[in-house]
Design a protein around this motif. Structure first.
Motif, PDB file in Angstrom:
ATOM      1  N   LEU A   1       0.811  -1.212   0.000  1.00 47.55           N
ATOM      2  CA  LEU A   1       0.000   0.000   0.000  1.00 47.55           C
ATOM      3  C   LEU A   1       0.847   1.266   0.000  1.00 47.55           C
ATOM      4  O   LEU A   1       0.569   2.209  -0.746  1.00 47.55           O
ATOM      5  CB  LEU A   1      -0.934   0.008   1.223  1.00 47.55           C
ATOM      6  CG  LEU A   1      -1.992  -1.094   1.286  1.00 47.55           C
ATOM      7  CD1 LEU A   1      -2.814  -0.965   2.559  1.00 47.55           C
ATOM      8  CD2 LEU A   1      -2.894  -1.058   0.061  1.00 47.55           C
ATOM      9  N   GLY A   2       1.878   1.291   0.834  1.00 48.11           N
ATOM     10  CA  GLY A   2       2.654   2.511   1.015  1.00 48.11           C
ATOM     11  C   GLY A   2       3.751   2.752   0.007  1.00 48.11           C
ATOM     12  O   GLY A   2       4.030   3.897  -0.360  1.00 48.11           O
ATOM     13  N   ASP A   3       4.390   1.679  -0.467  1.00 47.70           N
ATOM     14  CA  ASP A   3       5.529   1.840  -1.376  1.00 47.70           C
ATOM     15  C   ASP A   3       5.223   1.447  -2.813  1.00 47.70           C
ATOM     16  O   ASP A   3       6.066   1.613  -3.684  1.00 47.70           O
ATOM     17  CB  ASP A   3       6.721   1.005  -0.878  1.00 47.70           C
ATOM     18  CG  ASP A   3       7.368   1.614   0.349  1.00 47.70           C
ATOM     19  OD1 ASP A   3       7.151   2.819   0.579  1.00 47.70           O
ATOM     20  OD2 ASP A   3       8.060   0.887   1.089  1.00 47.70           O
ATOM     21  N   SER A   4       4.035   0.925  -3.072  1.00 38.27           N
ATOM     22  CA  SER A   4       3.706   0.492  -4.425  1.00 38.27           C
ATOM     23  C   SER A   4       2.382   1.086  -4.895  1.00 38.27           C
ATOM     24  O   SER A   4       2.359   2.055  -5.647  1.00 38.27           O
ATOM     25  CB  SER A   4       3.659  -1.042  -4.492  1.00 38.27           C
ATOM     26  OG  SER A   4       3.337  -1.490  -5.789  1.00 38.27           O
ATOM     27  N   LEU A   5       1.264   0.542  -4.430  1.00 37.21           N
ATOM     28  CA  LEU A   5      -0.046   0.889  -4.988  1.00 37.21           C
ATOM     29  C   LEU A   5      -0.361   2.377  -4.923  1.00 37.21           C
ATOM     30  O   LEU A   5      -0.695   2.994  -5.937  1.00 37.21           O
ATOM     31  CB  LEU A   5      -1.134   0.093  -4.271  1.00 37.21           C
ATOM     32  CG  LEU A   5      -2.566   0.362  -4.752  1.00 37.21           C
ATOM     33  CD1 LEU A   5      -2.739  -0.061  -6.205  1.00 37.21           C
ATOM     34  CD2 LEU A   5      -3.574  -0.350  -3.856  1.00 37.21           C
ATOM     35  N   PHE A   6      -0.270   2.977  -3.753  1.00 39.75           N
ATOM     36  CA  PHE A   6      -0.711   4.361  -3.596  1.00 39.75           C
ATOM     37  C   PHE A   6       0.337   5.380  -4.017  1.00 39.75           C
ATOM     38  O   PHE A   6       0.114   6.583  -3.868  1.00 39.75           O
ATOM     39  CB  PHE A   6      -1.173   4.607  -2.165  1.00 39.75           C
ATOM     40  CG  PHE A   6      -2.465   3.907  -1.839  1.00 39.75           C
ATOM     41  CD1 PHE A   6      -3.554   3.999  -2.693  1.00 39.75           C
ATOM     42  CD2 PHE A   6      -2.586   3.126  -0.698  1.00 39.75           C
ATOM     43  CE1 PHE A   6      -4.741   3.340  -2.413  1.00 39.75           C
ATOM     44  CE2 PHE A   6      -3.773   2.470  -0.405  1.00 39.75           C
ATOM     45  CZ  PHE A   6      -4.854   2.573  -1.263  1.00 39.75           C
ATOM     46  N   ARG A   7       1.466   4.910  -4.561  1.00 42.23           N
ATOM     47  CA  ARG A   7       2.437   5.844  -5.134  1.00 42.23           C
ATOM     48  C   ARG A   7       1.947   6.419  -6.458  1.00 42.23           C
ATOM     49  O   ARG A   7       2.558   7.325  -7.005  1.00 42.23           O
ATOM     50  CB  ARG A   7       3.769   5.130  -5.359  1.00 42.23           C
ATOM     51  CG  ARG A   7       4.469   4.741  -4.072  1.00 42.23           C
ATOM     52  CD  ARG A   7       5.109   5.931  -3.410  1.00 42.23           C
ATOM     53  NE  ARG A   7       5.624   5.620  -2.084  1.00 42.23           N
ATOM     54  CZ  ARG A   7       6.428   6.412  -1.397  1.00 42.23           C
ATOM     55  NH1 ARG A   7       6.793   7.553  -1.908  1.00 42.23           N
ATOM     56  NH2 ARG A   7       6.823   6.071  -0.192  1.00 42.23           N
ATOM     57  N   ILE A   8       0.860   5.895  -6.972  1.00 39.84           N
ATOM     58  CA  ILE A   8       0.314   6.431  -8.223  1.00 39.84           C
ATOM     59  C   ILE A   8      -0.340   7.796  -8.001  1.00 39.84           C
ATOM     60  O   ILE A   8      -0.614   8.512  -8.962  1.00 39.84           O
ATOM     61  CB  ILE A   8      -0.719   5.477  -8.849  1.00 39.84           C
ATOM     62  CG1 ILE A   8      -2.011   5.437  -8.014  1.00 39.84           C
ATOM     63  CG2 ILE A   8      -0.137   4.074  -9.001  1.00 39.84           C
ATOM     64  CD1 ILE A   8      -3.118   4.642  -8.618  1.00 39.84           C
ATOM     65  N   GLY A   9      -0.587   8.150  -6.734  1.00 39.47           N
ATOM     66  CA  GLY A   9      -1.337   9.356  -6.453  1.00 39.47           C
ATOM     67  C   GLY A   9      -0.706  10.621  -6.997  1.00 39.47           C
ATOM     68  O   GLY A   9      -1.375  11.449  -7.633  1.00 39.47           O
TER      69      GLY A   9
END
Length: 359
Positions: A37-45
Motif C-alpha cells: 500500500l505505502g511503497d507500491s499501490l498508492f504511489r500512483i497518487g
C-alpha cells in the motif's frame, strides 16, 4: 479520483521507527501489506493528480490561456492554503519542541539554522515541515513554468514527454523539483488537453487496464519487499515507471466507478480531498506520538487504526468547518467549496501526497 487517491496517500505517510520497518518482516502479512500500500499501490497518487492538474489548466486551449489570471487564481487556490497549513504546523512544532515535546519525531525546528528553517517553512530547497505539501510546492513550480511547458508540449510533444519521462524514471538529479514525476504527469495532462486526446476511448478497455496496473503493483511490491529497504537502481526505476503507469490505471478505475453509488459519493466531496491532504500528516504524527507514550507493542494495530481515525476525524472536522465557518473553510481549502455557482476561482488544481521522495 482526487478523494480516492488522497485517501490512499494517507497510507503512504503512516509513521514508523527503524525497529518497526516493514522490511524486517516482524509482522508477517501486515508488513507485506504495508509495502504494497505505502511503497507500491498508492504511489500512483502524485503523478495521477499532477496529470489532472495539467489537463484542467489547459482545457480551454493555448490561445485562451491567460497566464496572469492563472497566477492570480493559483495564489488563492494553492499558494495561500500551502502557507497557512504549513506555517500553522511549523508554529505548533516550534512551540512543542521548546517545551520538550515532539523532539525526535520531526525535524529540529527550534534549533534549525535560518536556511533550514526557510525550507521547512517555504520548501525552498527541501521538504516542508508538513511533508505532503511538497506536492503543492512542485505544482506551483509547474504552474509558474506553464507557458513554457504549454509551448513545448504543443510544438514538440513526443520529444518533450520522452525527455520528461527519462528525467522522472532514470537516476538523475532532481534539480529544482522535489518529486520528478510531477513534471511528467503535469506535462502529460497538458498533452492530452492541448492535443484534444479523447481519453474516454480508454473506457472500453477499463477493466483490463485496471487489472494490468493492479498486477504490476503487486509484482512491484513483491520485488520491493524482497530487496528493501535499499532497492537496486533498476527496481527504483521500475517503481517510478509503475507509479506513472498508474495514471492510466486510475483513469480506467474512474470509468468503472462513474455512475455507481460509491462514485457519486466520491464526486460530491467538494473540498474534502484537499482538507484530508493538508491535515493528515500532522494528525498521523500526533497519533504516533500518543501511541508511543502508551508503550504498546502492537504496531499492526496502530497501522490499521491510525488511517481510519485520521480519515474519520478529518471528514468530521471538514463538515463542521464548512457549516460553522464557511469563510475560513473556503480559505483553508482554496475555495474548493463544492458549490460551482458560488466558486470564484476555477477548480483546476489537484492535490496530493513521505517515506521516500528522492525520485
Amino acid at each position: 479520483m482526487r478523494l480516492l487517491l488522497i485517501a490512499g496517500i494517507v497510507f503512504v505517510h503512516i509513521p514508523y521507527d527503524p525497529q518497526r520497518s516493514p522490511y524486517l518482516g516482524n509482522y508477517g502479512t501486515v508488513d507485506w501489506l504495508r509495502v504494497y500500500l505505502g511503497d507500491s499501490l498508492f504511489r500512483i497518487g502524485v503523478p495521477c493528480l499532477s496529470a489532472i492538474s495539467g489537463y484542467l489548466l489547459f482545457r480551454r486551449g493555448l490561445t485562451q490561456f491567460d497566464y496572469r489570471r492563472v497566477l492570480g487564481s493559483k495564489a488563492v487556490t494553492v499558494l495561500l492554503p500551502f502557507m497557512i497549513w504549513n506555517s500553522a504546523f511549523l508554529v505548533l512544532v516550534y512551540a512543542a519542541q521548546r517545551n520538550g515535546v515532539a523532539v525526535g519525531y520531526l525535524p529540529d525546528v527550534a534549533g534549525a539554522p535560518s536556511h533550514e528553517l526557510a525550507s521547512l517553512a517555504f520548501a525552498v530547497q527541501d521538504w516542508p515541515i508538513n511533508l505532503p505539501l511538497y506536492f503543492l510546492r512542485d505544482l506551483l513550480l509547474c504552474i509558474a513554468l506553464s507557458p513554457l511547458l504549454g509551448q513545448l508540449v504543443m510544438r514538440f510533444p513526443h520529444v518533450t514527454l520522452a525527455l520528461f519521462l527519462a528525467y522522472a524514471v532514470l537516476p538523475l538529479p532532481n534539480l529544482i523539483f522535489l518529486k520528478k514525476s510531477i513534471l511528467f504527469g503535469f506535462s502529460l495532462g497538458i498533452y492530452a488537453s492541448l492535443h484534444q486526446i479523447d481519453v474516454k476511448r480508454l473506457d472500453e478497455h477499463a477493466m483490463p487496464i485496471t487489472i494490468v496496473v493492479g498486477v504490476a503493483s503487486l509484482l512491484l511490491a513483491a520485488g520491493l519487499y524482497a530487496t528493501g529497504p535499499e532497492y537496486p537502481v533498476w527496481l527504483e526505476m521500475l517503481r517510478s515507471l509503475t507509479a506513472i503507469a498508474g495514471i492510466l490505471g486510475a483513469w480506467s478505475l474512474s470509468s468503472l466507478l462513474v455512475g455507481t453509488r460509491f462514485g457519486n459519493r466520491l464526486a460530491s466531496g467538494g473540498g474534502l480531498s484537499f482538507w484530508i491532504f493538508c491535515g493528515h500528516y500532522p494528525l498521523l504524527i500526533l497519533l504516533w506520538m500518543a501511541w508511543n507514550r502508551t508503550g504498546s507493542a502492537s504496531y499492526p494495530l496502530f497501522y490499521l487504526t491510525a488511517p481510519v481515525l485520521t480519515l474519520v476525524f478529518l471528514i468530521t472536522t471538514h463538515g463542521l468547518a464548512k457549516r460553522t465557518t464557511p469563510g475560513l473553510h473556503a480559505v483553508l481549502t482554496g475555495n474548493r467549496t463544492g458549490n460551482s455557482r458560488g466558486r470564484r476561482y476555477p477548480q483546476t488544481e489537484a492535490v496530493a501526497s513521505r517515506s521516500e521522495y528522492s525520485s
